[in-house]
Design an enzyme around this catalytic site. Structure first.
Site, PDB file in Angstrom:
ATOM      1  CB  ALA A 160      -0.934  -0.024   1.197  1.00 48.30           C
ATOM      2  N   GLY A 194       0.536   3.973  -1.440  1.00 53.54           N
ATOM      3  CA  GLY A 194      -0.221   5.216  -1.254  1.00 53.54           C
ATOM      4  C   GLY A 194      -0.262   5.622   0.209  1.00 53.54           C
ATOM      5  CG  ASP A 195      -2.650   3.833   3.194  1.00 48.63           C
ATOM      6  OD1 ASP A 195      -3.210   4.812   3.710  1.00 48.63           O
ATOM      7  OD2 ASP A 195      -3.271   2.919   2.632  1.00 48.63           O
ATOM      8  CB  ILE A 196       3.826   2.670   2.909  1.00 53.34           C
ATOM      9  CG1 ILE A 196       3.074   1.467   3.494  1.00 53.34           C
ATOM     10  CG2 ILE A 196       5.280   2.648   3.372  1.00 53.34           C
ATOM     11  CD1 ILE A 196       3.613   0.116   3.039  1.00 53.34           C
TER      12      ILE A 196
END
Lengths: 397, 397
Positions: B168, B170-172
């Site tokens: 992920a 986008g989050d990390i």
């Protein structure tokens, strides 16, 4: 207590690094206000100066990673070059390099030597596999590191080929963790008064990106499989091909499913017994997908975004880079900015993603041409104009 | 000057965050020694506690992101809960949250309120689109952010579908830039004595990952296309399917090409006029690939690594996660470690990628069970056992 304009104002970084991983790290520090002095081989410079794309003969690759830095040429193999470097180390807070482990020691400029000159020095080494372990001396490229670290095996459509992440995440993640390590070491130094070694390996950073994939392996005993562009347990939550490209829709519950069916003109699906619950929709995705794909092919991505968003369903386009740089949110957040380069002219470049309210980072100046700041930096740190002329004559700078 | 064991020892973080982006940020700080107090909704906790995979009923997803943190339950909608939170804020260095913009203001606990209580407070908000701009209030998921940010459009085989990065990212990436922002703000505070707001958007961070793709767009006026698992201008520098999976080989020049041909038993290719130079090999890849694919299918990845590496050519396997966690280098660098969880038992978890020589980070303790440290934390910050009992009776903790 004093006033500063940038969070890292007053921090001096000697950046010996080339190409991508550590230059990305140096860029983060420079964006936040550190004085990052890029030390390059005279007459040649960072290898990335030769990498495409070229804009008026200047490397766009290089320019996108080296804004906000100064360029000083210095031959570290020359005895006078080593002396000059050691003089700079006395004043520096950070040395940053991404040579293969052992290279700086061979030059007589390893951390062991430099910390005797300046015990407050933070020495950050970014490498493919780290300063220790059986692979320490192996060569590394982004593609190899992405492959070895596991992320590629997870990046694929079901049954499809493993796929390299289209940005050099093998390098960039190491650059980011390098910046975290340097900033943490700066904080430690505030307490202890001493610098230390920051050892960041590209491969290590890939493992740190795996997040719950390791837990999935641990829970099942099997290597996790890629799920492509779909949520593994929520449906519909995926990419749909449109008339011109793709749109992502995320209808995470039955209420959103109902709205979704209405919005796309497929009310009859709401009470279709095959799709009545999220569990059923997920189980019967092979029957649902062709129906939805046919619908989505009829309009463009922009038309679908308008429709789906109005219905209150989380969605977004898959953007190609031309769309990204012109996106209103990206522009509003100054995540793409224009800058004037003395040779390349007007240049589009990404902004600073860390938004600090009081000491904001910014794109202050374009990437330097080779040796642009040699005289300025050397004079600042005590060399006379005559000494610099002599160094230039001897090819040391 | 004092001695510390961890770089961020003494830094107190109140972590209100859920799921992935900001919890990843909190984990980085906790790994480096900060006291990260995770504040969770009583009786429920972080949504991720309900996410698969489960190991003895405990979420592997949650455990992989919340090691080294403490868990305090606190109802921030309850007036007494707000009071307790404000008490904690007096002692804290950092508040970290990833609500939608405006949520903390609605609770009466926005940065404007908190900085009056503690002007030294650093307030870090991680959100999908940031605290400003036309999309600020839109919902965001990793998949949507990866899509909108451009990385997905670059992650594909030539002519193939855009592909979500299997971690992920986008989050990390937002979690990592969040940590960079907090550490930079801590450094600024050493100089100014004041805290500030750190505003990090998932979408912004994706743009920062694009590196030279923006320059490629600028140089050509066209959106860059994905290149799959091949280097765009060096051949062979790509993935090859083997008997059991894939191997990457990177023969970057004519000398390595010669060695490569000898190693794989295809000496006749060295002087084949179609493949005599890197330029020709790249131009004639459509003829070269089938020949090499046939050869590589005859042995396993491990066999090829042995052969290619002995020939001195950079190479590596594409590893699935089971291979990654058992890799000798990954183990030697302690990038996968075992930890005992009171409920889940022995657990495999990723290590700390930032290796500091004097104040090393480490995996000290497993993720907390819900409310495990409520009493400990509240007593430390001045509440009596009776006061805590009363809060518990009222459902505030």
């Amino acid at each position: 207590m004093a006033v500063i304009n940038s969070a890292l104002e007053g921090i001096i970084v000697l950046d010996l690094s080339r190409v991508l991983a550590a230059p990305y790290c140096g860029m983060i520090l420079a964006d936040l206000g550190a004085e990052v002095i890029k030390i390059e081989v005279p007459g040649k410079g960072d290898d990335a100066r030769e990498y495409p794309p070229f804009i008026n003969g200047e490397s766009g690759y290089f320019m996108s990673l080296n804004r906000n830095k100064k360029s000083l040429t210095l031959n570290l193999k020359h005895p006078r070059g080593k002396e000059v470097f050691k003089t700079l180390v006395k004043h520096a807070d950070v040395v940053l390099e991404n040579y293969r482990p052992g290279t700086m020691d061979k030059l007589g400029l390893g951390y062991g030597v430099l910390k005797e000159i300046n015990p407050r020095l933070i020495y950050a080494a970014i490498s493919g596999f780290g300063q220790s372990g059986p692979y320490a001396s192996k060569p590394a490229y982004d593609l190899i590191i992405q492959a070895m670290g596991g992320v590629m095996s997870l990046t694929a459509h079901p049954g499809g080929l493993p796929t390299r992440v289209g940005s050099a995440i093998g390098d960039i993640a190491a650059g980011m963790f390098g910046a975290i390590g340097i900033l943490a070491a700066l904080r430690a130094r505030e307490v202890t008064g001493k610098g230390q070694l920051v050892d960041v390996a590209m491969l290590d950073c890939q493992v740190a990106l795996l997040e719950n994939a390791i837990a999935r392996y641990w829970a099942t005993g099997k290597a996790p499989l890629p799920t492509g562009n779909r949520h593994p347990s929520i449906t519909p939550f995926q990419a749909f091909p449109t008339k011109d490209y793709y749109v992502i829709c995320a209808a995470g519950n039955d209420k959103l499913w109902e709205k979704f069916c209405q919005a796309i003109g497929k009310e009859e699906l709401v009470h279709d017994p095959r799709f009545e619950s999220n569990r059923l929709r997920t189980e019967n995705i092979a029957e649902l997908e062709p129906i939805l794909f046919e619908v989505f092919r009829q309009k463009t991505t922009a038309e679908w975004i308008e429709i789906i968003e109005t219905a209150g369903i989380p969605c977004g386009p898959i953007n190609t880079v031309d769309k990204v740089v012109n996106d209103p949110q990206v522009r509003a957040r100054e995540m793409v900015v224009e800058i004037d380069h003395p040779v390349a002219g007007k240049q589009l470049i990404h902004g600073v993603p860390v938004k600090l309210s009081d000491t904001p980072g910014r794109v202050r100046q374009p990437a330097p041409v080779l040796g642009q700041h040699t005289r300025e930096v050397l004079q600042k740190y005590g060399l006379t104009a005559e000494e610099i002329n002599l160094l230039a004559q001897e090819g040391v700078v």
